[in-house]
Enzyme design. Sequence first.
Site, PDB file in Angstrom:
ATOM      1  N   CYS A 179       0.825  -1.212   0.000  1.00 14.10           N
ATOM      2  CA  CYS A 179       0.000   0.000   0.000  1.00 14.10           C
ATOM      3  C   CYS A 179       0.859   1.263   0.000  1.00 14.10           C
ATOM      4  CB  CYS A 179      -0.915  -0.044   1.219  1.00 14.10           C
ATOM      5  SG  CYS A 179      -1.808   1.473   1.553  1.00 14.10           S
ATOM      6  N   CYS A 182      -0.026   3.856   2.645  1.00 11.56           N
ATOM      7  CA  CYS A 182       0.392   3.390   3.973  1.00 11.56           C
ATOM      8  C   CYS A 182       1.842   3.771   4.255  1.00 11.56           C
ATOM      9  CB  CYS A 182       0.235   1.877   4.091  1.00 11.56           C
ATOM     10  SG  CYS A 182      -1.459   1.292   3.949  1.00 11.56           S
TER      11      CYS A 182
END
Length: 106
Positions: A29, A32
């Site tokens: 991600c 993230c």
Amino acid sequence: MITADESTFESAVESAATPVLVYFWATWCGPCRVLGPLLEQIESENGEAFTVVKVNADDSPALAARFGVMAVPTMKLLVDGEVRRTIVGSKPKAALVAELAPVLAS
């Protein structure tokens, strides 16, 4: 920031004397990777106001399911063991601080 998985989550959350921000993320991600350092910075700037518990959603699918995580990054703010706020997606630092303001003020 504490890293937890399905076997250590309960002790990490129960041992926290403050509200807990559970941060669900994944290695693949991109947002993230941006959000993680911001959360570490906010946590360090606010002393003992709250604790961040980082959970890899791919490695701990039962925890992700338990908290209804449908996308990463997702953050769940737990106060006294109850979810009080859900934040989905990456946000700028100022927006995160605003979301956490009720906890940071107490």
